[in-house]
Scaffold this motif. Sequence first.
Motif, PDB file in Angstrom:
ATOM      1  N   ILE A   1      -6.459  17.025 -11.417  1.00 61.62           N
ATOM      2  CA  ILE A   1      -7.885  17.317 -11.259  1.00 61.62           C
ATOM      3  C   ILE A   1      -8.676  16.457 -12.237  1.00 61.62           C
ATOM      4  O   ILE A   1      -8.308  16.318 -13.411  1.00 61.62           O
ATOM      5  CB  ILE A   1      -8.197  18.809 -11.541  1.00 61.62           C
ATOM      6  CG1 ILE A   1      -7.470  19.711 -10.554  1.00 61.62           C
ATOM      7  CG2 ILE A   1      -9.705  19.073 -11.484  1.00 61.62           C
ATOM      8  CD1 ILE A   1      -7.616  21.203 -10.870  1.00 61.62           C
ATOM      9  N   PHE A   2      -9.779  15.897 -11.743  1.00 58.11           N
ATOM     10  CA  PHE A   2     -10.742  15.176 -12.581  1.00 58.11           C
ATOM     11  C   PHE A   2     -12.088  15.827 -12.335  1.00 58.11           C
ATOM     12  O   PHE A   2     -12.488  16.033 -11.194  1.00 58.11           O
ATOM     13  CB  PHE A   2     -10.794  13.686 -12.215  1.00 58.11           C
ATOM     14  CG  PHE A   2     -11.711  12.863 -13.087  1.00 58.11           C
ATOM     15  CD1 PHE A   2     -11.209  12.184 -14.194  1.00 58.11           C
ATOM     16  CD2 PHE A   2     -13.070  12.757 -12.807  1.00 58.11           C
ATOM     17  CE1 PHE A   2     -12.043  11.423 -14.999  1.00 58.11           C
ATOM     18  CE2 PHE A   2     -13.906  12.003 -13.610  1.00 58.11           C
ATOM     19  CZ  PHE A   2     -13.398  11.319 -14.703  1.00 58.11           C
ATOM     20  N   PHE A   3     -12.810  16.155 -13.432  1.00 56.26           N
ATOM     21  CA  PHE A   3     -14.097  16.840 -13.268  1.00 56.26           C
ATOM     22  C   PHE A   3     -15.050  16.442 -14.385  1.00 56.26           C
ATOM     23  O   PHE A   3     -14.681  16.476 -15.558  1.00 56.26           O
ATOM     24  CB  PHE A   3     -13.903  18.358 -13.277  1.00 56.26           C
ATOM     25  CG  PHE A   3     -15.183  19.134 -13.118  1.00 56.26           C
ATOM     26  CD1 PHE A   3     -15.923  19.047 -11.945  1.00 56.26           C
ATOM     27  CD2 PHE A   3     -15.648  19.945 -14.143  1.00 56.26           C
ATOM     28  CE1 PHE A   3     -17.105  19.760 -11.790  1.00 56.26           C
ATOM     29  CE2 PHE A   3     -16.828  20.665 -13.997  1.00 56.26           C
ATOM     30  CZ  PHE A   3     -17.556  20.572 -12.818  1.00 56.26           C
ATOM     31  N   CYS A   4     -16.256  16.057 -14.001  1.00 59.81           N
ATOM     32  CA  CYS A   4     -17.264  15.719 -15.004  1.00 59.81           C
ATOM     33  C   CYS A   4     -18.655  16.118 -14.514  1.00 59.81           C
ATOM     34  O   CYS A   4     -19.201  15.500 -13.606  1.00 59.81           O
ATOM     35  CB  CYS A   4     -17.250  14.224 -15.334  1.00 59.81           C
ATOM     36  SG  CYS A   4     -18.361  13.817 -16.714  1.00 59.81           S
ATOM     37  N   PRO A   5     -19.244  17.160 -15.127  1.00 63.02           N
ATOM     38  CA  PRO A   5     -20.639  17.490 -14.857  1.00 63.02           C
ATOM     39  C   PRO A   5     -21.507  16.791 -15.906  1.00 63.02           C
ATOM     40  O   PRO A   5     -21.121  16.710 -17.077  1.00 63.02           O
ATOM     41  CB  PRO A   5     -20.665  19.010 -15.062  1.00 63.02           C
ATOM     42  CG  PRO A   5     -19.638  19.238 -16.123  1.00 63.02           C
ATOM     43  CD  PRO A   5     -18.604  18.138 -16.010  1.00 63.02           C
TER      44      PRO A   5
ATOM     45  N   GLY B   1     -16.034  14.391  -9.316  1.00 59.54           N
ATOM     46  CA  GLY B   1     -14.650  14.795  -9.516  1.00 59.54           C
ATOM     47  C   GLY B   1     -13.887  14.936  -8.223  1.00 59.54           C
ATOM     48  O   GLY B   1     -14.323  14.504  -7.157  1.00 59.54           O
ATOM     49  N   GLY B   2     -12.734  15.577  -8.342  1.00 61.99           N
ATOM     50  CA  GLY B   2     -11.902  15.799  -7.181  1.00 61.99           C
ATOM     51  C   GLY B   2     -10.541  16.324  -7.584  1.00 61.99           C
ATOM     52  O   GLY B   2     -10.181  16.326  -8.772  1.00 61.99           O
TER      53      GLY B   2
ATOM     54  N   LEU C   1     -16.067  25.047  -7.213  1.00 62.18           N
ATOM     55  CA  LEU C   1     -14.703  25.214  -6.713  1.00 62.18           C
ATOM     56  C   LEU C   1     -13.709  24.434  -7.566  1.00 62.18           C
ATOM     57  O   LEU C   1     -12.659  24.963  -7.961  1.00 62.18           O
ATOM     58  CB  LEU C   1     -14.616  24.766  -5.250  1.00 62.18           C
ATOM     59  CG  LEU C   1     -13.253  24.915  -4.572  1.00 62.18           C
ATOM     60  CD1 LEU C   1     -12.839  26.376  -4.504  1.00 62.18           C
ATOM     61  CD2 LEU C   1     -13.294  24.316  -3.156  1.00 62.18           C
ATOM     62  N   ILE C   2     -14.035  23.175  -7.877  1.00 60.25           N
ATOM     63  CA  ILE C   2     -13.155  22.351  -8.714  1.00 60.25           C
ATOM     64  C   ILE C   2     -13.035  22.950 -10.111  1.00 60.25           C
ATOM     65  O   ILE C   2     -11.939  23.063 -10.676  1.00 60.25           O
ATOM     66  CB  ILE C   2     -13.687  20.903  -8.796  1.00 60.25           C
ATOM     67  CG1 ILE C   2     -13.591  20.206  -7.432  1.00 60.25           C
ATOM     68  CG2 ILE C   2     -12.929  20.106  -9.861  1.00 60.25           C
ATOM     69  CD1 ILE C   2     -12.191  19.908  -6.974  1.00 60.25           C
ATOM     70  N   TYR C   3     -14.171  23.354 -10.675  1.00 61.70           N
ATOM     71  CA  TYR C   3     -14.182  23.930 -12.029  1.00 61.70           C
ATOM     72  C   TYR C   3     -13.280  25.156 -12.112  1.00 61.70           C
ATOM     73  O   TYR C   3     -12.514  25.312 -13.075  1.00 61.70           O
ATOM     74  CB  TYR C   3     -15.624  24.290 -12.389  1.00 61.70           C
ATOM     75  CG  TYR C   3     -15.794  25.017 -13.711  1.00 61.70           C
ATOM     76  CD1 TYR C   3     -15.754  24.321 -14.909  1.00 61.70           C
ATOM     77  CD2 TYR C   3     -16.018  26.395 -13.742  1.00 61.70           C
ATOM     78  CE1 TYR C   3     -15.921  24.987 -16.131  1.00 61.70           C
ATOM     79  CE2 TYR C   3     -16.187  27.060 -14.951  1.00 61.70           C
ATOM     80  CZ  TYR C   3     -16.139  26.349 -16.139  1.00 61.70           C
ATOM     81  OH  TYR C   3     -16.299  27.015 -17.334  1.00 61.70           O
ATOM     82  N   ARG C   4     -13.354  26.010 -11.110  1.00 55.90           N
ATOM     83  CA  ARG C   4     -12.564  27.250 -11.128  1.00 55.90           C
ATOM     84  C   ARG C   4     -11.083  27.017 -10.874  1.00 55.90           C
ATOM     85  O   ARG C   4     -10.266  27.919 -11.098  1.00 55.90           O
ATOM     86  CB  ARG C   4     -13.150  28.231 -10.118  1.00 55.90           C
ATOM     87  CG  ARG C   4     -14.497  28.798 -10.565  1.00 55.90           C
ATOM     88  CD  ARG C   4     -15.250  29.494  -9.465  1.00 55.90           C
ATOM     89  NE  ARG C   4     -16.535  30.016  -9.939  1.00 55.90           N
ATOM     90  CZ  ARG C   4     -17.557  30.318  -9.157  1.00 55.90           C
ATOM     91  NH1 ARG C   4     -17.450  30.153  -7.825  1.00 55.90           N
ATOM     92  NH2 ARG C   4     -18.686  30.780  -9.676  1.00 55.90           N
ATOM     93  N   GLN C   5     -10.720  25.811 -10.412  1.00 58.52           N
ATOM     94  CA  GLN C   5      -9.308  25.489 -10.223  1.00 58.52           C
ATOM     95  C   GLN C   5      -8.680  24.853 -11.463  1.00 58.52           C
ATOM     96  O   GLN C   5      -7.465  24.646 -11.502  1.00 58.52           O
ATOM     97  CB  GLN C   5      -9.154  24.553  -9.020  1.00 58.52           C
ATOM     98  CG  GLN C   5      -9.469  25.228  -7.688  1.00 58.52           C
ATOM     99  CD  GLN C   5      -9.312  24.279  -6.502  1.00 58.52           C
ATOM    100  OE1 GLN C   5      -8.209  24.004  -6.039  1.00 58.52           O
ATOM    101  NE2 GLN C   5     -10.417  23.765  -6.014  1.00 58.52           N
TER     102      GLN C   5
END
Length: 336
Positions: A53-57, A46-47, A11-15
């Motif tokens: 937005i912050f995201f780290c896989p 993330g969040g 969800l986060i990635y797609r935003q």
Amino acid sequence: MRELTLSEALLIYRQLPLDLQSPYHHPEFVLLDARYKSNAKAVFFGGKTQDGIFFCPLHFITSPELNIIDAESARGYGGPIVFSADDSFKILSFERFFNWLKSNDTLVEFERLSPLIGNEKSFVGERIFNRLTSAVDLGDYSIKKHGSKSVRYIKKAMKAGCSVTLSLSPSVEQIASFIEVYNNRMSELEASEQYLYPDEYFFELFNTSQKVMLALVHEGDVIIAASIFLLAGRLAEYHLSAATTLGRQLGATNLLLHSVSETLSEESNYHFLHLGGGRTTDIDDPLLQFKQTIGKVSLDFYIGSNVLDRDRYKFLKASQNNSAVFFPNRVIFYRN
């Protein structure tokens, strides 16, 4: 900011904005890659707030013999993505990210930062330039953009009657054809473990929700070159590729990359196809030079790292000095 489930990560990635949706950051790619990497577990952090937005896989990699956990990007590229104009959002996000890594007893964070999205610019930690990479500008694509050597190879392959098949839903037989060409070439090159995959990996890759394209070059009934491309947002990555001896002689890979670039350019929603760099850091690396005849956009590849427990790290380095597994010039000096 917190650890995310797979569905939350998706969800986060797609935003994220489309030009920040790096294909190598797709959560299902990261999850699949961990399945076929020793002692690896896919995790997501993330969040999203009103400020950004912050995201780290990434992967938690365990070294059982040393009782160590490291955080490392999946094969390809990775690293934190920050989408915000607010500096305080970035500072707070990284602070919570580092605290989360420490709460999981992480010793080192090691990221192969993405040249395509340029997330080295927002990375907090040590950044080291590694090598140049090449990309195709799909918004301004034409065979005329290729170097003269690449154009000659494309025409040579066409004159030989070669044709290209592109598929987002390849058949079992088509995937098997890729596997045969790829494995044979890796065997010829005596490739290292990072380039080797079990057959199941390829079939599972095409069963994820991520867009994955298979490109095959035919010379009559024979497959002489094959490549896999990862697609997301407005971006494409040249993931894996190989050609037979005949394919290399005929310039089949040049024809393949031209066909893929032309197709993605015509779809208009893709902006760049990233071809990657060379096998070495040398600016005269033959593979890099080959890619630069096709992709005229140069992008820098950086390694990012953080040591999260410096006392333990120093102690380990001193104790590993006489170990058979010791690479003093590497951040992660204690494993291959």
